[in-house]
Motif scaffolding. Structure first.
Motif, short mmCIF file in Angstrom:
data_model
loop_
_atom_site.label_atom_id
_atom_site.label_comp_id
_atom_site.label_asym_id
_atom_site.label_seq_id
_atom_site.Cartn_x
_atom_site.Cartn_y
_atom_site.Cartn_z
N VAL A 186 0.92 -1.16 0.00
CA VAL A 186 -0.14 0.05 0.09
C VAL A 186 0.80 1.32 -0.08
O VAL A 186 1.74 1.37 0.81
CB VAL A 186 -1.06 -0.08 1.20
N GLU A 187 0.50 2.16 -0.88
CA GLU A 187 1.41 3.35 -0.84
C GLU A 187 0.47 4.60 -1.10
O GLU A 187 -0.77 4.41 -1.31
CB GLU A 187 2.19 3.52 -2.25
N VAL A 188 0.68 5.80 -0.40
CA VAL A 188 -0.17 6.98 -0.30
C VAL A 188 0.37 7.66 -1.52
O VAL A 188 1.27 8.14 -1.87
CB VAL A 188 0.28 7.73 0.89
N VAL A 189 -0.87 7.95 -2.66
CA VAL A 189 -0.49 8.58 -3.89
C VAL A 189 -0.83 10.02 -3.95
O VAL A 189 -0.66 10.65 -4.82
CB VAL A 189 -1.37 7.48 -4.85
N ASP A 190 -1.58 10.53 -2.72
CA ASP A 190 -1.93 11.87 -2.71
C ASP A 190 -2.38 12.20 -1.31
O ASP A 190 -3.03 11.39 -0.64
CB ASP A 190 -3.37 12.07 -3.56
N VAL A 246 -3.92 27.52 12.60
CA VAL A 246 -3.29 27.48 14.05
C VAL A 246 -4.65 27.53 15.01
O VAL A 246 -5.50 28.48 15.04
CB VAL A 246 -2.38 28.58 14.19
N GLY A 247 -4.57 26.59 15.71
CA GLY A 247 -5.59 26.66 16.88
C GLY A 247 -6.85 26.35 16.44
O GLY A 247 -7.85 26.27 17.36
N THR A 248 -6.97 25.56 15.20
CA THR A 248 -8.37 25.14 14.92
C THR A 248 -8.26 23.85 14.30
O THR A 248 -7.18 23.25 14.18
CB THR A 248 -9.12 25.99 13.74
N GLU A 249 -9.49 23.06 14.01
CA GLU A 249 -9.51 21.83 13.43
C GLU A 249 -9.67 21.94 12.01
O GLU A 249 -10.25 22.76 11.50
CB GLU A 249 -10.68 20.93 13.99
N GLY A 250 -8.91 21.04 11.14
CA GLY A 250 -9.09 20.95 9.73
C GLY A 250 -9.24 19.35 9.24
O GLY A 250 -9.26 18.56 10.14
N TYR A 251 -9.03 19.21 7.86
CA TYR A 251 -9.09 17.89 7.53
C TYR A 251 -7.87 17.62 6.82
O TYR A 251 -7.38 18.54 5.98
CB TYR A 251 -10.46 17.88 6.75
N VAL A 252 -7.43 16.29 6.64
CA VAL A 252 -6.46 15.98 5.81
C VAL A 252 -7.05 14.72 4.87
O VAL A 252 -7.85 13.98 5.58
CB VAL A 252 -5.40 15.39 6.65
N TYR A 253 -6.82 14.98 3.68
CA TYR A 253 -7.49 13.72 2.69
C TYR A 253 -6.36 13.03 1.91
O TYR A 253 -5.39 13.77 1.72
CB TYR A 253 -8.15 14.54 1.59
N MET A 254 -6.25 11.72 2.12
CA MET A 254 -5.33 10.90 1.66
C MET A 254 -5.82 9.96 0.78
O MET A 254 -7.12 9.37 0.77
CB MET A 254 -4.56 9.95 2.84
N THR A 255 -5.09 9.61 -0.29
CA THR A 255 -5.45 8.64 -1.32
C THR A 255 -4.57 7.51 -1.22
O THR A 255 -3.49 7.54 -1.70
CB THR A 255 -5.54 9.22 -2.80
N LEU A 256 -4.87 6.04 -0.83
CA LEU A 256 -4.41 5.09 -0.80
C LEU A 256 -4.36 4.27 -1.99
O LEU A 256 -5.41 4.14 -2.53
CB LEU A 256 -4.46 4.39 0.56
N LYS A 257 -3.40 3.33 -2.25
CA LYS A 257 -3.52 2.61 -3.68
C LYS A 257 -2.74 1.23 -3.11
O LYS A 257 -1.48 1.21 -2.71
CB LYS A 257 -2.92 3.25 -4.73
N ASN A 258 -3.59 0.22 -3.39
CA ASN A 258 -2.88 -1.06 -3.32
C ASN A 258 -2.03 -1.55 -4.40
O ASN A 258 -2.80 -1.85 -5.69
CB ASN A 258 -3.80 -2.24 -2.96
N ILE A 259 -0.62 -1.34 -4.58
CA ILE A 259 0.04 -2.06 -5.75
C ILE A 259 0.35 -3.01 -5.85
O ILE A 259 1.21 -3.50 -6.75
CB ILE A 259 1.35 -0.84 -5.88
N GLY A 260 -0.03 -4.11 -4.71
CA GLY A 260 0.28 -5.46 -4.90
C GLY A 260 -0.80 -6.13 -5.60
O GLY A 260 -1.38 -5.90 -6.43
N HIS A 261 -0.85 -7.55 -5.14
CA HIS A 261 -1.68 -8.41 -6.09
C HIS A 261 -2.77 -9.13 -5.07
O HIS A 261 -3.48 -9.75 -5.28
CB HIS A 261 -0.99 -9.53 -6.77
N ASP A 262 -2.52 -8.88 -3.73
CA ASP A 262 -3.20 -9.41 -2.59
C ASP A 262 -4.37 -8.44 -2.28
O ASP A 262 -3.97 -7.15 -2.43
CB ASP A 262 -2.37 -10.09 -1.47
#
Length: 239
Positions: free
Chosen positions: A175-179, A187-203
């Motif tokens: 699994v790798e993070v592609v984005d 500062v001092g507030t809450e926000g969001y982090v969006y990640m795109t994961l990709k399974n580059i294996g075969h299982d």
């Protein structure tokens, strides 16, 4: 010396001088019987660059033996694989053999020889079982013809056998993070982090869990909410 013992001494010397006292032997109906196995594990991961050691064994027997005083002993036995050369093939498999054919010399009946090949498994290799053909080329004594009491003529036969070697590519999950992108991180507030994961294996990763953790003394502190879970199949993106 007494003269009455002279005839006995002459007779003994004459008996010792008689040639052909030792019996010779020849073997019939023998031939090499070869098999091959992999020393150690036969399981490899995609992308592996490893050494594969093969054991070539000869279980051939000489089933008939003739002994006689008029037989000249042979230098070679019919069940010996002489001047053997082994070559590992990899057609139609995700394996690449980097080693040239190897000379392993004679393989007598009841003995074995080893050969080591450098093998590369493709990064894109799918999990499963594959067969690598091992080609063994050798010469064996097919027949020996006697001429008189002191001459032999050998007839050798060259032969190539293909011995199957079973190898297995193990399941692969990578699994790798592609984005990565953020939103409203101030500062001092809450926000969001969006990640795109990709399974580059075969299982397939069943019930996969993604959790963001704080990196050392980073000023970004993830909330304690339950981690995200789901299914991540090969080549699938997960956001």
């Amino acid at each position: 010396m007494r003269w009455q013992h002279v005839p006995i001494l002459i007779l003994l010397l004459a008996l010792l001088a008689v040639p052909g006292a030792a019996a010779g032997a020849k073997y019939l109906y023998g031939n090499p019987e070869l098999s091959a196995t992999i020393a150690g594990t036969n399981e490899f991961a995609p992308g592996a660059d490893t050494s594969l050691t093969v054991i070539i064994s000869n279980s051939g027997l000489n089933t008939h033996k003739i002994v006689g005083s008029d037989i000249v002993n042979r230098d070679d036995l019919p069940n010996t694989a002489k001047l053997a050369t082994v070559a590992l093939k990899s057609e139609k498999t995700p394996f690449t053999v980097k080693t040239d054919p190897q000379f392993v010399s004679d393989i007598a009946g009841g003995t074995s020889r080893t050969a080591t090949f450098n093998v590369k498994v493709a990064d894109s290799a799918e999990p499963g079982t594959y067969t690598l053909p091992l080609e063994v080329t050798y010469t064996y004594l097919r027949e020996a013809e006697e001429y008189g009491s002191d001459t032999l003529r050998y007839y050798y036969q060259k032969k190539t056998e293909t011995l199957p070697l079973t190898v297995r590519v193990t399941p692969d999950l990578r699994v790798e993070v592609v984005d990565v992108r953020s939103e409203s991180l101030n500062v001092g507030t809450e926000g969001y982090v969006y990640m795109t994961l990709k399974n580059i294996g075969h299982d397939t990763a069943n019930k996969a869990i993604v959790k963001v953790v704080r990196n050392g003394a980073s000023r970004l502190s993830p909330p304690t909410a339950a981690p995200t879970s789901g299914r991540l199949s090969p080549e699938r993106r997960w956001m």
